[in-house]
Design an enzyme around this catalytic site. Structure first.
Site, PDB file in Angstrom:
ATOM      1  N   SER A  27       0.797  -1.221   0.068  1.00  0.00           N
ATOM      2  CA  SER A  27      -0.085   0.209   0.060  1.00  0.00           C
ATOM      3  C   SER A  27       1.007   1.335  -0.194  1.00  0.00           C
ATOM      4  CB  SER A  27      -0.921  -0.140   1.501  1.00  0.00           C
ATOM      5  OG  SER A  27      -1.574   1.217   1.563  1.00  0.00           O
TER       6      SER A  27
ATOM      7  N   MET B 250     -10.301   6.820  -0.041  1.00  0.00           N
ATOM      8  CA  MET B 250     -10.807   7.246   1.177  1.00  0.00           C
ATOM      9  C   MET B 250     -11.692   8.468   0.945  1.00  0.00           C
ATOM     10  SD  MET B 250      -8.333   6.107   4.063  1.00  0.00           S
ATOM     11  CE  MET B 250      -7.115   4.745   4.047  1.00  0.00           C
TER      12      MET B 250
ATOM     13  N   HIS C  64      -8.414  -0.100  -3.605  1.00  0.00           N
ATOM     14  CA  HIS C  64      -9.190  -0.426  -2.397  1.00  0.00           C
ATOM     15  C   HIS C  64     -10.185   0.782  -2.097  1.00  0.00           C
ATOM     16  CE1 HIS C  64      -9.177  -1.362   2.216  1.00  0.00           C
ATOM     17  NE2 HIS C  64     -10.196  -1.676   1.820  1.00  0.00           N
TER      18      HIS C  64
ATOM     19  N   ASP D 229      -5.308  -7.266   4.864  1.00  0.00           N
ATOM     20  CA  ASP D 229      -5.021  -5.599   4.903  1.00  0.00           C
ATOM     21  C   ASP D 229      -5.069  -5.242   6.140  1.00  0.00           C
ATOM     22  OD1 ASP D 229      -4.516  -3.114   4.041  1.00  0.00           O
ATOM     23  OD2 ASP D 229      -6.078  -2.993   2.840  1.00  0.00           O
TER      24      ASP D 229
ATOM     25  N   HIS E  65      -1.150  -1.241  -4.265  1.00  0.00           N
ATOM     26  CA  HIS E  65      -2.543  -1.121  -3.400  1.00  0.00           C
ATOM     27  C   HIS E  65      -2.739   0.447  -3.405  1.00  0.00           C
ATOM     28  CE1 HIS E  65      -5.617  -2.722  -0.706  1.00  0.00           C
ATOM     29  NE2 HIS E  65      -5.408  -1.637   0.077  1.00  0.00           N
TER      30      HIS E  65
ATOM     31  N   MET F 109      -9.977  -7.455   6.043  1.00  0.00           N
ATOM     32  CA  MET F 109      -9.433  -6.308   6.778  1.00  0.00           C
ATOM     33  C   MET F 109      -8.926  -6.701   8.194  1.00  0.00           C
ATOM     34  SD  MET F 109      -9.218  -3.779   4.592  1.00  0.00           S
ATOM     35  CE  MET F 109      -8.554  -2.580   5.928  1.00  0.00           C
TER      36      MET F 109
ATOM     37  N   MET G 139     -12.706   2.716  -0.216  1.00  0.00           N
ATOM     38  CA  MET G 139     -13.367   2.892   1.090  1.00  0.00           C
ATOM     39  C   MET G 139     -14.248   4.089   0.994  1.00  0.00           C
ATOM     40  SD  MET G 139     -10.012   2.091   3.549  1.00  0.00           S
ATOM     41  CE  MET G 139      -8.853   2.291   1.906  1.00  0.00           C
TER      42      MET G 139
ATOM     43  N   ASP H  24      -5.217   3.104  -1.840  1.00  0.00           N
ATOM     44  CA  ASP H  24      -6.504   3.153  -0.753  1.00  0.00           C
ATOM     45  C   ASP H  24      -7.114   4.444  -1.010  1.00  0.00           C
ATOM     46  OD1 ASP H  24      -5.899   0.772   0.995  1.00  0.00           O
ATOM     47  OD2 ASP H  24      -3.967   1.632   1.475  1.00  0.00           O
TER      48      ASP H  24
HETATM   49  C1  DX5 Z   1      -6.148   0.844   5.860  1.00  0.00           C
HETATM   50  C2  DX5 Z   1      -5.862   0.647   4.458  1.00  0.00           C
HETATM   51  C3  DX5 Z   1      -4.351  -0.342   4.419  1.00  0.00           C
HETATM   52  C4  DX5 Z   1      -3.290   0.302   5.025  1.00  0.00           C
HETATM   53  C5  DX5 Z   1      -2.233  -0.480   5.286  1.00  0.00           C
HETATM   54  O1  DX5 Z   1      -7.300   1.291   5.859  1.00  0.00           O
HETATM   55  O2  DX5 Z   1      -6.649  -0.202   3.894  1.00  0.00           O
HETATM   56  O3  DX5 Z   1      -4.333  -0.535   3.308  1.00  0.00           O
HETATM   57  O4  DX5 Z   1      -2.631   1.280   4.000  1.00  0.00           O
HETATM   58  O5  DX5 Z   1      -1.086   0.055   6.039  1.00  0.00           O
HETATM   59  P1  DX5 Z   1      -0.581  -0.771   7.249  1.00  0.00           P
HETATM   60  O6  DX5 Z   1       0.265  -1.984   6.398  1.00  0.00           O
HETATM   61  O7  DX5 Z   1       0.663   0.157   7.838  1.00  0.00           O
HETATM   62  O8  DX5 Z   1      -1.528  -1.376   8.260  1.00  0.00           O
HETATM   63 ZN    ZN Z   2      -6.208  -1.044   1.654  1.00  0.00          ZN
END
Ligand code: DX5
Ligand code: ZN
Length: 223
Positions: free
Chosen positions: A8, A35, A64, A173, A31, A135, A66, A33
């Site tokens: 990520s 958000m 991903h 994840d 990956h 998750m 969110m 993220d």
């Molecule tokens: C959290 C994300 C993850 C995050 C993982 O909501 O979906 O992908 O970046 O980061 P680490 O590996 O630091 O937990």
């Molecule tokens: Zn993620």
């Protein structure tokens, strides 16, 4: 299916994302993220940024999402160039229709479950999916501690995927690191997101290789 490491970029330097992605040529997917400050209490980037990253990355992107109202936005990320698009089942109004739309737009369809969302009710959806994401932290932020309470769900999901018999990846994840990846692989995960573990390492690509080695060793033991 072999082990895949999908780092990520959430903990990478956002001012230099193109260069940051170039530091992990050994990754299977990158990956990203997304958000929206509604589904999770954090805000990152949208399709314009993802499209720019897809254009410069030699490694395909694993989005991903969110985000709320994901039924409306997911296909935009296929069009932005993502090879795989994950939506949260808690945010989707019509997960079957959405998975089909993602696939017919040309990407792999993946569905994510928050730590408290049970997997068993979704067993019949596996034929619609290329990947299931469990998750192992509450989504929203990088650098959180791995939740061991998800391990039994990883085992149940592995049994469901094996019983289904199709090619469905099982991704984890959150809090995945050299300390925790073995537990996930032994429980049956085959695809691993790691954010802070990779980008806090002096050599991120060497960390990708190390995580792969640890996961492969634990998967062999668990099998
Ligand atoms: C959290 C994300 C993850 C995050 C993982 O909501 O979906 O992908 O970046 O980061 P680490 O590996 O630091 O937990
Ligand atoms: Zn993620």
């Amino acid at each position: 299916m072999g082990i895949q490491i999908t780092p990520s970029i959430l903990n990478a330097d956002f001012a230099r994302l193109g260069e940051e992605v170039a530091r992990i040529p050994g990754a299977d997917l990158v990956h990203v993220d997304v958000m929206d400050n509604h589904f999770v209490p954090n805000l990152t980037f949208g399709p314009t940024m993802v499209e720019a990253l897809a254009a410069v990355s030699s490694v395909p992107l694993d989005a991903h999402l969110m985000i709320a109202d994901v039924d409306r936005h997911a296909v935009t990320y296929v069009e932005a160039g993502c090879a795989s698009v994950t939506f949260h089942v808690e945010a989707a109004a019509a997960p079957v229709r959405l998975a089909r739309e993602i696939r017919s737009a040309g990407a792999r369809a993946s569905m994510a479950l928050r730590p408290a969302t049970p997997v068993d009710p979704y067993a019949d959806l596996l034929g619609e999916l290329d990947m299931l994401l469990l998750m192992t932290v509450e989504p929203g932020f990088g650098g959180q501690s791995f939740l061991d309470l998800v391990l039994p769900k990883i085992r149940r999901a592995r049994a469901l995927v094996d019983a289904h018999g199709g090619e469905v990846r099982l991704q984890v994840d959150g809090g995945v690191s050299p300390d925790t990846i073995g537990r996930c692989a032994e429980a049956g995960a085959d695809t691993f997101v790691a954010g802070s573990a990779v980008y806090s390492a002096d050599d991120p690509d060497a960390m990708v290789a190390e995580l792969r080695r640890l996961a492969e060793a634990a998967a062999t033991e668990g099998a």
